[in-house]
Enzyme design. Sequence first.
Site, PDB file in Angstrom:
ATOM      1  N   LYS A 291       0.835  -1.210   0.000  1.00 11.08           N
ATOM      2  CA  LYS A 291       0.000   0.000   0.000  1.00 11.08           C
ATOM      3  C   LYS A 291       0.869   1.260   0.000  1.00 11.08           C
ATOM      4  CE  LYS A 291      -1.521   1.832   3.903  1.00 11.08           C
ATOM      5  NZ  LYS A 291      -1.556   3.246   4.220  1.00 11.08           N
ATOM      6  N   ASN A 292       1.877   1.292   0.852  1.00  8.32           N
ATOM      7  CA  ASN A 292       2.668   2.515   0.991  1.00  8.32           C
ATOM      8  C   ASN A 292       3.592   2.754  -0.196  1.00  8.32           C
ATOM      9  OD1 ASN A 292       1.390   3.055   3.339  1.00  8.32           O
ATOM     10  ND2 ASN A 292       3.132   2.602   4.688  1.00  8.32           N
TER      11      ASN A 292
ATOM     12  N   CYS B  97      -5.381  13.338  12.766  1.00  7.68           N
ATOM     13  CA  CYS B  97      -5.990  12.030  12.629  1.00  7.68           C
ATOM     14  C   CYS B  97      -5.788  11.238  13.909  1.00  7.68           C
ATOM     15  CB  CYS B  97      -5.417  11.274  11.447  1.00  7.68           C
ATOM     16  SG  CYS B  97      -3.732  10.745  11.705  1.00  7.68           S
TER      17      CYS B  97
ATOM     18  N   ARG C 109      -0.007  15.000  12.636  1.00 11.06           N
ATOM     19  CA  ARG C 109       0.540  14.791  11.297  1.00 11.06           C
ATOM     20  C   ARG C 109       0.629  16.047  10.446  1.00 11.06           C
ATOM     21  NH1 ARG C 109      -1.288   8.857   9.441  1.00 11.06           N
ATOM     22  NH2 ARG C 109       0.881   8.660   8.920  1.00 11.06           N
TER      23      ARG C 109
ATOM     24  N   ASP D 222       4.464   1.061  11.904  1.00  9.57           N
ATOM     25  CA  ASP D 222       3.248   0.406  11.404  1.00  9.57           C
ATOM     26  C   ASP D 222       3.096  -1.030  11.906  1.00  9.57           C
ATOM     27  OD1 ASP D 222       2.617   2.706  10.090  1.00  9.57           O
ATOM     28  OD2 ASP D 222       3.101   1.987   8.083  1.00  9.57           O
TER      29      ASP D 222
HETATM   30  C1  UD1 Z   1       4.347   7.060   5.987  1.00 10.07           C
HETATM   31  C2  UD1 Z   1       3.509   5.824   5.843  1.00 10.07           C
HETATM   32  C3  UD1 Z   1       2.923   5.397   7.179  1.00 10.07           C
HETATM   33  C4  UD1 Z   1       4.030   5.265   8.220  1.00 10.07           C
HETATM   34  C5  UD1 Z   1       4.918   6.509   8.260  1.00 10.07           C
HETATM   35  C6  UD1 Z   1       6.125   6.345   9.150  1.00 10.07           C
HETATM   36  C7  UD1 Z   1       2.641   6.033   3.579  1.00 10.07           C
HETATM   37  C8  UD1 Z   1       1.462   6.236   2.712  1.00 10.07           C
HETATM   38  N1  UD1 Z   1       2.441   6.071   4.901  1.00 10.07           N
HETATM   39  O1  UD1 Z   1       3.485   8.094   6.436  1.00 10.07           O
HETATM   40  O2  UD1 Z   1       2.263   4.153   7.011  1.00 10.07           O
HETATM   41  O3  UD1 Z   1       3.452   5.074   9.482  1.00 10.07           O
HETATM   42  O4  UD1 Z   1       5.395   6.810   6.925  1.00 10.07           O
HETATM   43  O5  UD1 Z   1       6.878   5.258   8.763  1.00 10.07           O
HETATM   44  O6  UD1 Z   1       3.726   5.791   3.124  1.00 10.07           O
HETATM   45  N2  UD1 Z   1       6.050  15.061  10.094  1.00 10.07           N
HETATM   46  C9  UD1 Z   1       6.148  16.413  10.350  1.00 10.07           C
HETATM   47  N3  UD1 Z   1       6.026  17.284   9.301  1.00 10.07           N
HETATM   48  C10 UD1 Z   1       5.820  16.867   8.016  1.00 10.07           C
HETATM   49  C11 UD1 Z   1       5.736  15.463   7.767  1.00 10.07           C
HETATM   50  C12 UD1 Z   1       5.859  14.599   8.828  1.00 10.07           C
HETATM   51  O7  UD1 Z   1       6.323  16.834  11.483  1.00 10.07           O
HETATM   52  O8  UD1 Z   1       5.727  17.714   7.111  1.00 10.07           O
HETATM   53  C13 UD1 Z   1       6.155  14.108  11.232  1.00 10.07           C
HETATM   54  C14 UD1 Z   1       4.853  13.341  11.418  1.00 10.07           C
HETATM   55  O9  UD1 Z   1       3.944  14.069  12.196  1.00 10.07           O
HETATM   56  C15 UD1 Z   1       5.321  12.077  12.094  1.00 10.07           C
HETATM   57  C16 UD1 Z   1       6.707  11.863  11.484  1.00 10.07           C
HETATM   58  O10 UD1 Z   1       7.094  13.103  10.913  1.00 10.07           O
HETATM   59  O11 UD1 Z   1       5.443  12.289  13.474  1.00 10.07           O
HETATM   60  C17 UD1 Z   1       6.745  10.768  10.437  1.00 10.07           C
HETATM   61  O12 UD1 Z   1       5.855  11.057   9.415  1.00 10.07           O
HETATM   62  P1  UD1 Z   1       6.126  10.634   7.903  1.00 10.07           P
HETATM   63  O13 UD1 Z   1       7.390   9.880   7.795  1.00 10.07           O
HETATM   64  O14 UD1 Z   1       5.950  11.844   7.048  1.00 10.07           O
HETATM   65  O15 UD1 Z   1       4.926   9.642   7.638  1.00 10.07           O
HETATM   66  P2  UD1 Z   1       3.963   9.599   6.417  1.00 10.07           P
HETATM   67  O16 UD1 Z   1       4.720   9.840   5.152  1.00 10.07           O
HETATM   68  O17 UD1 Z   1       2.774  10.432   6.708  1.00 10.07           O
END
Ligand code: UD1
Length: 430
Positions: free
Chosen positions: A34-35, A128, A133, A316
């Site tokens: 999925k990811n 969420c 996030r 995850d």
């Molecule tokens: C992706 C995965 C998700 C997984 C996560 C961490 C997909 C579709 N989803 O989510 O399943 O749990 O990686 O392995 O691939 N953050 C910020 N600012 C930002 C972006 C992120 O502060 O602009 C923080 C988030 O709040 C979180 C952390 O960084 O605490 C990790 O998030 P991120 O790696 O971006 O996860 P996703 O890409 O949303």
Amino acid sequence: MSGEEDGGMVAAMERLIIEGGRSLEGSVEVHGAKNAALPLLAGTVLSAGDCVFDGVPQLVDVAVMLEILEQLGAQVRREGGTLTIAGGNVDRGEVSEGLVRRMRSSIFLMGPLLARLGRVVLSYPGGCAIGPRPIDLHLAGLAAMGARIHEDHGYIHARADRLVGAAIHLDFPSVGATENLMMAASLAHGTTWIRNAAREPELVDLANFLNAMGARVQGAGSDCVRVEGVRELGGVRHRPIPDRIEAGTLMAAAAITGGEVCLYRVRPEHLTAVTSKLREAGAAVEEAGDGLRLRGPDRPRATNLRTLPYPGFPTDLQPQMVALLSLAEGTSLVTENIFENRFGHVEELRRMGAQLATEGRGLTVQGVERLSGARVVATDLRSGAALVLAGLAAQGRTVVEGVDHVDRGYQALEETLARLGARIRRERLG
Ligand code: UD1
């Protein structure tokens, strides 16, 4: 924030009924990730040609992404196991609020749409179930590439005649931000460096896909990704990598029931943190080509666990491991370092008899000898999976509500588990 566990708009009209206490036995094939699929699909917006995919998992989130692509002007065709996306006609830079709400991963479209069309309007994805996030890293990176961004009444407006390459340092190795910026940089003028980049295998898959379309991405999988922008990207045929989180979930399911399961179409090298933790918990794991065989222990052993960016232990799979460690001999300490609020499963597992105590990002798991079936509610995708696993091992009947969350990320999980001998069925209400 682009990830997966948002509160869906779908009504929770289905539930899973599990009769626990049966060991899982047999072999199954793991679906496409999925990811990987979500950013790959968003990336089709960059292509002037046709993108053909094999083995894209049939998930609610994938269906929403396809709906968005159609809304943007792409043509989507599914024939058997093949999915074709003709993105040549994409001309709309606006995604409706309803669709963004249904799937937080729509943020992945920001970089590609901006790079292709020079403008994008996206409603701001809110918080969420597993934390706020934010998307600040995505926006700061695009701004560094010359995008003019402003927020207005919950909408993000971004414009750029042509993005320009930039040196970007991420405060945190965000998976979604690295992917978004990598896609945007592929059509930018000049070279982009993304430092402190995420290293997840799904991101490497995306880089391979982009390069097959004619992009010049180097270093994906290391903490510094270099992208030399090109003028145009063409068509491609691609198969997303196997889902390491589905694989890990099924391994934990085998371990928690003391069963023996063989998984095919996995990439063992993507699962080393998970395999090593499961071994510490008492499971025997063997690699065989694109397969992994796991034999569960009579009773799991306690072990400590810290979630970290890849190649560390994946957040995850934290909830599923907590389900397993709930039944371990001894006390385990689990630390969640990626998301602020990812203990939605804790209260529900307690209903089943687990002895769990949270403190900030830490969770103490005092193993018990048995769990008992109960009526529990999934509040997000992976906590739902953890409850299903606990139900497989518990004495008596467990009813898991909120199955729509589970369906966001697992293709017919109950069918896969039933094939391995679990007594599990879906009940439609109303
Ligand atoms: C992706 C995965 C998700 C997984 C996560 C961490 C997909 C579709 N989803 O989510 O399943 O749990 O990686 O392995 O691939 N953050 C910020 N600012 C930002 C972006 C992120 O502060 O602009 C923080 C988030 O709040 C979180 C952390 O960084 O605490 C990790 O998030 P991120 O790696 O971006 O996860 P996703 O890409 O949303």
